[in-house]
Enzyme design. Structure first.
Site, PDB file in Angstrom:
ATOM      1  N   PRO A  73      -0.175 -10.644  -7.492  1.00 17.83           N
ATOM      2  CG  PRO A  73      -1.839 -11.724  -6.264  1.00 17.83           C
ATOM      3  CD  PRO A  73      -1.619 -10.863  -7.462  1.00 17.83           C
ATOM      4  CD  GLU A 118      -8.982 -16.772  -8.178  1.00 15.70           C
ATOM      5  OE1 GLU A 118      -7.862 -17.160  -7.799  1.00 15.70           O
ATOM      6  OE2 GLU A 118      -9.773 -16.162  -7.452  1.00 15.70           O
ATOM      7  NE  ARG A 164       8.113  10.449  -4.598  1.00 13.87           N
ATOM      8  CZ  ARG A 164       9.351  10.267  -4.164  1.00 13.87           C
ATOM      9  NH1 ARG A 164      10.089   9.280  -4.615  1.00 13.87           N
ATOM     10  NH2 ARG A 164       9.867  11.079  -3.270  1.00 13.87           N
ATOM     11  CG  ASP A 205      12.714   9.541  -1.877  1.00 12.79           C
ATOM     12  OD1 ASP A 205      12.369  10.463  -1.133  1.00 12.79           O
ATOM     13  OD2 ASP A 205      12.403   9.459  -3.076  1.00 12.79           O
TER      14      ASP A 205
END
Ligand code: 6GU
Length: 251
Positions: free
Chosen positions: A98, A125, A167, A182
């Site tokens: 993150p 963590e 993809r 897209d």
């Protein structure tokens, strides 16, 4: 015209303490690409690279604080072993976290042109930062985040990034045209999300398909779709601040 033969097979290695979490890679588009030999996916259990009887992968953080940090030694051994298995290729080491830079379609497009991705899926963590520092001196390391929320580990992100990349490989999608329209596709969709889509029947529970889509007028349909993409981007993704398609759309 490029075909799948023109593209080298993409190798994808994923290291995790929960290899079973990666089972969805056997399904659907990615699973079919594996069966077709378009990608070579190898999943590794980090605990196979531990030395102690308890197969320890973590310890308490220096400096104190909550949670556990992943030990550098198992990661060093796992990644050395994977890197050593093919000295002819130059991989990108993808570390989902993150605290990484936001993963975007541009990363997916770039990595689809390469021939080797290695995912280091951390838990707890995170991974001792020296692992990224060390391997950053040997290969390209990309610490990437899926968005502004916290997952329990990197596995879901590895699945997401793998699917986004695979993809885009030539010959993986049935209709090779379909990626250009897209959301976020390089070109006119770069800073846009796609607008609404419809299929049969033309009238469902009192709701009609927009008339323009039934008109057969390809120019008007394309213009309408672009207008819808701008409208949806403006209302749902003001952070993208999509450009207006033409002067008369400004507001
Ligand atoms: Cl890539 N990893 C984790 N653990 N949490 C996340 C993420 C990644 N992206 C958003 N949240």
């Amino acid at each position: 015209m490029p075909t799948s033969n023109a593209h080298p097979q993409l190798r994808i290695d994923i290291v995790s303490i929960f290899p079973d979490y990666l089972a969805p890679l056997e399904l659907s588009l990615v699973g079919k690409a594996r069966e077709a030999g378009q990608i070579d996916v190898r999943i590794h259990d980090l605990r196979d690279c531990t030395q102690d009887r308890h197969r320890t992968v973590d310890d308490t953080p220096y400096g104190g604080g909550p949670g556990m940090v992943m030990l550098p030694e198992p990661w060093g051994d796992a990644l050395d072993s994977i890197l050593g298995s093919d000295p002819s290729r130059t991989p990108v080491l993808v570390v989902p976290t993150p605290s990484g830079e936001r993963f975007t379609q541009a990363h997916a497009a770039k990595w689809a042109l390469g021939d080797w991705l290695i995912f280091a899926c951390g838990r707890y963590e995170g991974i001792d930062s020296r692992v990224m520092e060390h391997f950053g001196e040997r290969i390209h390391v990309a610490e990437v985040s899926l968005g502004d929320y916290v997952l329990a580990g990197g596995e879901v992100a590895a699945l997401a990034v793998t699917e986004a990349v695979v993809r885009l490989l030539p010959g993986v999608l049935g209709n090779s045209e379909s990626v250009v329209d897209d959301s976020f596709a390089p070109g006119r969709m770069a800073d846009l999300v796609e607008g609404p889509v419809y299929t049969k029947p033309p009238l469902w529970r009192g709701l009609e398909v927009p008339e323009v889509l039934l008109s057969g007028h390809h120019g008007r349909i394309e213009a309408w779709r672009l207008e819808q993409a701008h409208e949806r981007t403006r209302t749902r993704r003001p952070d993208l601040h999509g450009e207006t398609p033409s002067g008369d759309m400004a507001d």
